[in-house]
Enzyme design. Structure first.
Site, PDB file in Angstrom:
ATOM      1  N   SER A  98       0.863  -1.131  -0.081  1.00 49.33           N
ATOM      2  CA  SER A  98      -0.062   0.033   0.099  1.00 49.33           C
ATOM      3  C   SER A  98       0.849   1.173  -0.069  1.00 49.33           C
ATOM      4  O   SER A  98       1.754   1.510  -0.870  1.00 49.33           O
ATOM      5  CB  SER A  98      -1.085  -0.042   1.340  1.00 49.33           C
ATOM      6  OG  SER A  98      -2.089   0.973   1.177  1.00 49.33           O
ATOM      7  N   HIS A 123      -2.500  -1.169  -4.232  1.00 43.80           N
ATOM      8  CA  HIS A 123      -4.073  -1.121  -4.328  1.00 43.80           C
ATOM      9  C   HIS A 123      -4.209   0.049  -4.290  1.00 43.80           C
ATOM     10  O   HIS A 123      -3.847   1.198  -4.177  1.00 43.80           O
ATOM     11  CB  HIS A 123      -4.572  -2.121  -3.532  1.00 43.80           C
ATOM     12  CG  HIS A 123      -4.285  -1.901  -1.788  1.00 43.80           C
ATOM     13  ND1 HIS A 123      -4.676  -2.466  -0.837  1.00 43.80           N
ATOM     14  CD2 HIS A 123      -3.926  -0.390  -1.342  1.00 43.80           C
ATOM     15  CE1 HIS A 123      -4.419  -1.889   0.337  1.00 43.80           C
ATOM     16  NE2 HIS A 123      -4.081  -0.734   0.137  1.00 43.80           N
TER      17      HIS A 123
END
EC number: 3.4.21.92
Length: 202
Positions: A98, A123
């Site tokens: 992330s 993501h």
């Protein structure tokens, strides 16, 4: 509460004790080994600014093993990395997921490293929405703006087209170290410190 090791060194003035992170800082190493929170970000930003004031022409080494965390906190670290004068080299050990993956890619080109068995994951930003419909709409718009910003950052640092970044970050997108190198997230995979060229550690 986690245990922080203490390192004791001998000097002409006797013994000096450092917590392990302060000792690493003396070698211009910053270690991110937790989730990214506002508190963690503030400490890392302070370390970056301190090392810049100590020597603005010498590289800073940023080691990352993190599951990610708050986007706004991560962006504060990112902006500081780009703002300061020293080059910031990045090295992933374990994982960079992330927001931590964005910080890994944000190191200076040519000095972004990974160890062989890392996992790197991209993501889109996530958020739990609650409240009145208008509040939810405002929050959803903000998430979309953040996603666009993060995608632009990845485009800048990986050289990938924005369409591919949008597609890949639509769901959890995992990469090995070698796949991350091919993707443009890192530049080199190292199995041993001995394999790092002298120019990579300057």
């Amino acid at each position: 509460m986690s245990l922080i090791p203490i390192v004791v060194e001998q000097s002409s003035r006797g013994e000096r004790a450092f917590d392990i992170y302060s000792r690493l800082l003396r070698d211009r190493i910053i270690f991110l080994g937790t989730a990214i929170t506002d508190e963690v970000a503030n400490v890392i930003i302070a370390q970056l600014l301190f090392l810049e004031s100590e020597d603005p022409d010498k590289d800073i080494h940023f080691y990352i093993n993190s599951p990610g965390g708050l986007v706004t906190a991560g962006l504060a670290i990112y902006d500081t990395m780009q703002f300061i004068k020293p080059n910031v080299s990045t090295l992933c050990m374990g994982q960079a997921a992330s927001m931590a993956a964005i910080l890994l890619a944000a190191g200076v080109k040519g000095k972004r490293y990974a160890l062989p068995h890392v996992r790197i994951m991209l993501h889109q930003p996530m958020g739990g929405f609650q409240g009145q419909a208008t509040d939810v709409e405002i929050q959803a718009k903000e998430i979309l703006k953040l996603r666009e910003e993060l995608n632009d950052i990845l485009v800048r640092h990986t050289g990938r087209p924005v369409e591919q970044i949008q597609r890949d970050t639509d769901r959890d997108f995992y990469m090995s170290g070698e796949q991350a190198r091919e993707y443009g997230m890192v530049d080199h995979i190292f199995t041993s410190r001995l394999s790092i060229l002298p120019s990579a550690t300057s």
